[in-house]
Design a protein around this motif. Sequence first.
Motif, PDB file in Angstrom:
ATOM      1  N   GLY A 178      -7.867   5.059 -10.800  1.00 44.29           N
ATOM      2  CA  GLY A 178      -8.066   4.419 -12.098  1.00 44.29           C
ATOM      3  C   GLY A 178      -7.674   2.959 -12.109  1.00 44.29           C
ATOM      4  N   MET A 179      -7.282   2.415 -10.943  1.00 47.20           N
ATOM      5  CA  MET A 179      -6.821   1.029 -10.880  1.00 47.20           C
ATOM      6  C   MET A 179      -7.778   0.099 -10.151  1.00 47.20           C
ATOM      7  SD  MET A 179      -2.756   1.555 -10.067  1.00 47.20           S
ATOM      8  CE  MET A 179      -2.947   2.775  -8.776  1.00 47.20           C
ATOM      9  N   ILE A 180      -8.694   0.639  -9.370  1.00 46.68           N
ATOM     10  CA  ILE A 180      -9.534  -0.178  -8.498  1.00 46.68           C
ATOM     11  C   ILE A 180     -10.379  -1.159  -9.316  1.00 46.68           C
ATOM     12  CG2 ILE A 180     -11.300  -0.144  -6.704  1.00 46.68           C
ATOM     13  CD1 ILE A 180      -8.543   1.108  -5.984  1.00 46.68           C
ATOM     14  N   GLY A 181     -10.345  -2.428  -8.889  1.00 45.67           N
ATOM     15  CA  GLY A 181     -11.111  -3.469  -9.562  1.00 45.67           C
ATOM     16  C   GLY A 181     -10.468  -3.987 -10.830  1.00 45.67           C
ATOM     17  N   LYS A 182      -9.271  -3.499 -11.141  1.00 39.43           N
ATOM     18  CA  LYS A 182      -8.584  -3.920 -12.363  1.00 39.43           C
ATOM     19  C   LYS A 182      -7.329  -4.722 -12.020  1.00 39.43           C
ATOM     20  CE  LYS A 182     -10.109   0.228 -14.843  1.00 39.43           C
ATOM     21  NZ  LYS A 182      -9.678   1.457 -15.554  1.00 39.43           N
ATOM     22  N   ASP A 183      -6.865  -5.487 -12.994  1.00 42.93           N
ATOM     23  CA  ASP A 183      -5.613  -6.219 -12.813  1.00 42.93           C
ATOM     24  C   ASP A 183      -4.460  -5.227 -12.680  1.00 42.93           C
ATOM     25  OD1 ASP A 183      -4.405  -9.216 -13.356  1.00 42.93           O
ATOM     26  OD2 ASP A 183      -3.034  -7.647 -14.039  1.00 42.93           O
ATOM     27  N   LYS A 210       0.581  -1.770 -18.769  1.00 41.24           N
ATOM     28  CA  LYS A 210       0.079  -2.388 -20.003  1.00 41.24           C
ATOM     29  C   LYS A 210       0.862  -3.648 -20.386  1.00 41.24           C
ATOM     30  CE  LYS A 210      -2.281   1.431 -22.340  1.00 41.24           C
ATOM     31  NZ  LYS A 210      -2.389   2.347 -21.212  1.00 41.24           N
ATOM     32  N   GLY A 211       1.403  -4.322 -19.373  1.00 41.27           N
ATOM     33  CA  GLY A 211       2.119  -5.566 -19.613  1.00 41.27           C
ATOM     34  C   GLY A 211       1.197  -6.765 -19.498  1.00 41.27           C
ATOM     35  N   GLN A 212       1.785  -7.948 -19.295  1.00 39.10           N
ATOM     36  CA  GLN A 212       1.002  -9.170 -19.184  1.00 39.10           C
ATOM     37  C   GLN A 212       0.152  -9.157 -17.914  1.00 39.10           C
ATOM     38  OE1 GLN A 212       3.763 -12.443 -19.398  1.00 39.10           O
ATOM     39  NE2 GLN A 212       3.994 -12.291 -21.615  1.00 39.10           N
ATOM     40  N   VAL A 213      -0.983  -9.836 -17.984  1.00 41.23           N
ATOM     41  CA  VAL A 213      -1.900  -9.919 -16.849  1.00 41.23           C
ATOM     42  C   VAL A 213      -1.207 -10.603 -15.673  1.00 41.23           C
ATOM     43  CG1 VAL A 213      -4.052 -10.964 -16.035  1.00 41.23           C
ATOM     44  CG2 VAL A 213      -3.949  -9.923 -18.308  1.00 41.23           C
ATOM     45  N   THR A 214      -1.390 -10.046 -14.463  1.00 38.20           N
ATOM     46  CA  THR A 214      -0.733 -10.590 -13.266  1.00 38.20           C
ATOM     47  C   THR A 214      -1.634 -11.520 -12.466  1.00 38.20           C
ATOM     48  OG1 THR A 214      -1.461  -8.798 -11.792  1.00 38.20           O
ATOM     49  CG2 THR A 214       0.558  -8.429 -13.067  1.00 38.20           C
ATOM     50  N   GLY A 215      -2.958 -11.372 -12.620  1.00 37.60           N
ATOM     51  CA  GLY A 215      -3.886 -12.158 -11.814  1.00 37.60           C
ATOM     52  C   GLY A 215      -4.189 -11.533 -10.464  1.00 37.60           C
ATOM     53  N   LEU A 216      -3.625 -10.355 -10.187  1.00 38.57           N
ATOM     54  CA  LEU A 216      -3.872  -9.658  -8.922  1.00 38.57           C
ATOM     55  C   LEU A 216      -4.746  -8.435  -9.184  1.00 38.57           C
ATOM     56  CD1 LEU A 216      -0.311  -9.786  -7.312  1.00 38.57           C
ATOM     57  CD2 LEU A 216      -2.283 -11.200  -6.743  1.00 38.57           C
ATOM     58  N   ILE A 217      -5.881  -8.366  -8.508  1.00 38.71           N
ATOM     59  CA  ILE A 217      -6.828  -7.268  -8.677  1.00 38.71           C
ATOM     60  C   ILE A 217      -6.584  -6.219  -7.591  1.00 38.71           C
ATOM     61  CG2 ILE A 217      -9.257  -6.620  -8.801  1.00 38.71           C
ATOM     62  CD1 ILE A 217      -8.264  -8.423 -11.085  1.00 38.71           C
ATOM     63  N   VAL A 218      -6.508  -4.964  -7.987  1.00 35.77           N
ATOM     64  CA  VAL A 218      -6.241  -3.871  -7.048  1.00 35.77           C
ATOM     65  C   VAL A 218      -7.508  -3.557  -6.255  1.00 35.77           C
ATOM     66  CG1 VAL A 218      -5.431  -1.500  -6.797  1.00 35.77           C
ATOM     67  CG2 VAL A 218      -4.538  -2.937  -8.652  1.00 35.77           C
ATOM     68  N   LYS A 219      -7.374  -3.499  -4.928  1.00 38.46           N
ATOM     69  CA  LYS A 219      -8.504  -3.229  -4.040  1.00 38.46           C
ATOM     70  C   LYS A 219      -8.481  -1.779  -3.561  1.00 38.46           C
ATOM     71  CE  LYS A 219      -8.887  -7.987  -2.351  1.00 38.46           C
ATOM     72  NZ  LYS A 219      -9.015  -8.841  -1.143  1.00 38.46           N
ATOM     73  N   PRO A 220      -9.656  -1.240  -3.178  1.00 36.27           N
ATOM     74  CA  PRO A 220      -9.713   0.143  -2.701  1.00 36.27           C
ATOM     75  C   PRO A 220      -9.216   0.273  -1.266  1.00 36.27           C
ATOM     76  CG  PRO A 220     -11.888  -0.834  -2.626  1.00 36.27           C
ATOM     77  CD  PRO A 220     -10.995  -1.847  -3.285  1.00 36.27           C
ATOM     78  N   VAL A 221      -8.843   1.489  -0.882  1.00 37.06           N
ATOM     79  CA  VAL A 221      -8.306   1.740   0.449  1.00 37.06           C
ATOM     80  C   VAL A 221      -9.330   1.433   1.537  1.00 37.06           C
ATOM     81  CG1 VAL A 221      -8.964   4.180   0.539  1.00 37.06           C
ATOM     82  CG2 VAL A 221      -6.908   3.401   1.750  1.00 37.06           C
ATOM     83  N   LEU A 230      -2.944  -6.036  -3.093  1.00 37.36           N
ATOM     84  CA  LEU A 230      -2.592  -4.701  -3.576  1.00 37.36           C
ATOM     85  C   LEU A 230      -3.731  -3.744  -3.267  1.00 37.36           C
ATOM     86  CD1 LEU A 230      -1.274  -5.735  -7.116  1.00 37.36           C
ATOM     87  CD2 LEU A 230      -0.008  -5.657  -4.956  1.00 37.36           C
ATOM     88  N   ILE A 231      -3.414  -2.629  -2.617  1.00 39.33           N
ATOM     89  CA  ILE A 231      -4.439  -1.652  -2.244  1.00 39.33           C
ATOM     90  C   ILE A 231      -4.007  -0.273  -2.717  1.00 39.33           C
ATOM     91  CG2 ILE A 231      -5.609  -0.527  -0.305  1.00 39.33           C
ATOM     92  CD1 ILE A 231      -5.501  -3.131   1.199  1.00 39.33           C
ATOM     93  N   SER A 232      -4.949   0.448  -3.329  1.00 41.32           N
ATOM     94  CA  SER A 232      -4.660   1.796  -3.800  1.00 41.32           C
ATOM     95  C   SER A 232      -5.848   2.706  -3.492  1.00 41.32           C
ATOM     96  CB  SER A 232      -4.347   1.790  -5.298  1.00 41.32           C
ATOM     97  OG  SER A 232      -3.792   3.032  -5.695  1.00 41.32           O
ATOM     98  N   PHE A 290       0.838  -1.200   0.000  1.00 41.04           N
ATOM     99  CA  PHE A 290       0.000   0.000   0.000  1.00 41.04           C
ATOM    100  C   PHE A 290       0.877   1.256   0.000  1.00 41.04           C
ATOM    101  CE2 PHE A 290      -1.900   3.421   2.586  1.00 41.04           C
ATOM    102  CZ  PHE A 290      -2.993   3.726   1.791  1.00 41.04           C
ATOM    103  N   PRO A 291       0.556   2.276  -0.809  1.00 43.35           N
ATOM    104  CA  PRO A 291      -0.422   2.242  -1.896  1.00 43.35           C
ATOM    105  C   PRO A 291       0.217   1.694  -3.169  1.00 43.35           C
ATOM    106  CG  PRO A 291       0.443   4.461  -1.652  1.00 43.35           C
ATOM    107  CD  PRO A 291       1.115   3.628  -0.603  1.00 43.35           C
ATOM    108  N   PHE A 292      -0.452   0.764  -3.803  1.00 43.86           N
ATOM    109  CA  PHE A 292       0.076   0.185  -5.037  1.00 43.86           C
ATOM    110  C   PHE A 292      -0.010   1.201  -6.174  1.00 43.86           C
ATOM    111  CE2 PHE A 292      -0.904  -1.823  -9.130  1.00 43.86           C
ATOM    112  CZ  PHE A 292       0.301  -2.477  -9.349  1.00 43.86           C
ATOM    113  N   ASP A 293       1.078   1.315  -6.946  1.00 40.55           N
ATOM    114  CA  ASP A 293       1.072   2.102  -8.184  1.00 40.55           C
ATOM    115  C   ASP A 293       2.245   1.636  -9.037  1.00 40.55           C
ATOM    116  OD1 ASP A 293       3.341   3.293  -7.102  1.00 40.55           O
ATOM    117  OD2 ASP A 293       2.373   5.199  -6.638  1.00 40.55           O
TER     118      ASP A 293
END
Length: 374
Positions: free
Chosen positions: A39-44, A50-61, A32-34, A8-11
Motif C-alpha cells: 500500500g506504499m509503493i509510489g507514494k510519499d 499521515k504526517g508531513q510530506v517527506t519528499g521520499l517516494i517508496v519504491k517496489p522490491v 526506501l524500498i518496500s 529495506f523493507p521500509f515501513d
Amino acid sequence: MTNKLIIFPFDYETIALVRNLNLLGSYGEVVLISFQGSGMIGKDACVVDKGQVTGLIVKPVSCLEQELESCDDILLVQSNFKLDVAEVYLPVIKKAGQLGKKVMFNFTLPDSCMELIQPGEEHGYKLILKNTFDVRTEHISPPDPSSAIHDFFTPVLFVIGLNERTHKLNLQLNIRQKLEAQGYQVSQVTSNGCGELIGAHSFPQFMFEGGMTETQKIIMFNRYLKKIEQSEKPDLILVGIPGGIVPFNNTFTNYFGVTSFLASRAVRPDGLICCLHYDEYNLKYLEHVKQYMENRFSSSLLGYALSNNVFDSYSSSSVNLQYASVNPRFVEEKKQEFSSYPVPILNLSSDEDMGKLTEDILHYFSVDHHVAQF
C-alpha cells in the motif's frame, strides 16, 4: 559525490529515521524500498504515519537489485511484515557482499543465517551488526547476581509508551535535537535498533534474550548506561524503552511491561515522558495512569505525548497487531479537551509542542527540583 543508503523493507518502524535524515550525517541520498502490496509503493513515505510530506517516494522490491548497484550502504530493518529471514534477507546480503557494499541490521540475525554469511566475509563482505555493545560482550560471562550496581550523577529521562507503536522514537530524536541545538550534550539510548546509525546507542539485545536471569539483566543494563555516562559525560541521558509498559488486555499483553520494569531497576529515572495512542481518554483515566507510572518507576511524569496512531483491537490477533492513523488535527482537538489538566498533554506531531516539552524538561532538571543542574 554523496553517499547513498537503501532502507529495506521500509515501513512504520523506520519512519522516525526518515523524518530525521539529518542525523544520518554522511548520506546525501536515501532510497526506501518496500513490498508490492504494502500500500506504499509510489507514494510519499508519510503514508505510514499521515504526517508531513517527506519528499521520499517508496519504491517496489523489484528495484532493489538495480539500486544495490549504485548504493554505498544498505540498512536491513526488522519489519512489521511477517518475513522468512533466510528467504528475504539472505539473497540481499549475499548480493550486497559480492558488490562490496556495507550491510547493516537493526536486529540480530539467527545463527543459521550467520553460518551462511560468515564464509563470504573472506570474499569482501562488509558486515556490520547493529549493536556494538552486544558484539563486545557476547563472550563475557553474565555478572554475579549479587553484584552491586552503580549510582548515576547525570539526570536520566525515560521515554515510555503506554502501549507499542506510539511514535516514541520520533519524540526521542526531536527532544535530543532541540536540546543539542541549545548547546546541551545528550546521550541517547534508542527504543529500536537504529541507534548506532544516528550517533546514539541501541537498547541492548541482551535485555530480550535467554541465558541470563532478570537480576543479571538489570546489572548488565546498569553497567551499559554507566559506561555511556563515564565515556560521554553528557548533561542528560535519554533512554527510550521498547514496547509498552502495561498489558492492553489479556490477549494483547505487551509482554506485561517487563522490559520497562527491568530498566527502571537498573537506573531510577529522574523523569518520565509517556507516549499514548489516540483514544477516548478522560481525566480520571489519565490521573490513574499517572499515579501508576510514578509509583512503578519512582519518578515524576513530565508530560503525555499524544500520537495519531490508533490500536485496532477488533482486527488484531495475538500474533498480528493492527493499527491505523488519524489526521493529526484530531490529535490537536483531543489535546484541547485536557487543557486544564496539570500534567502537559502534547501533540507529538506538533513542532511547537515538542519545543514546549523541551523547555519543560530544562525547567524540571534544575536546582528547584533537586536534580543535577544542566
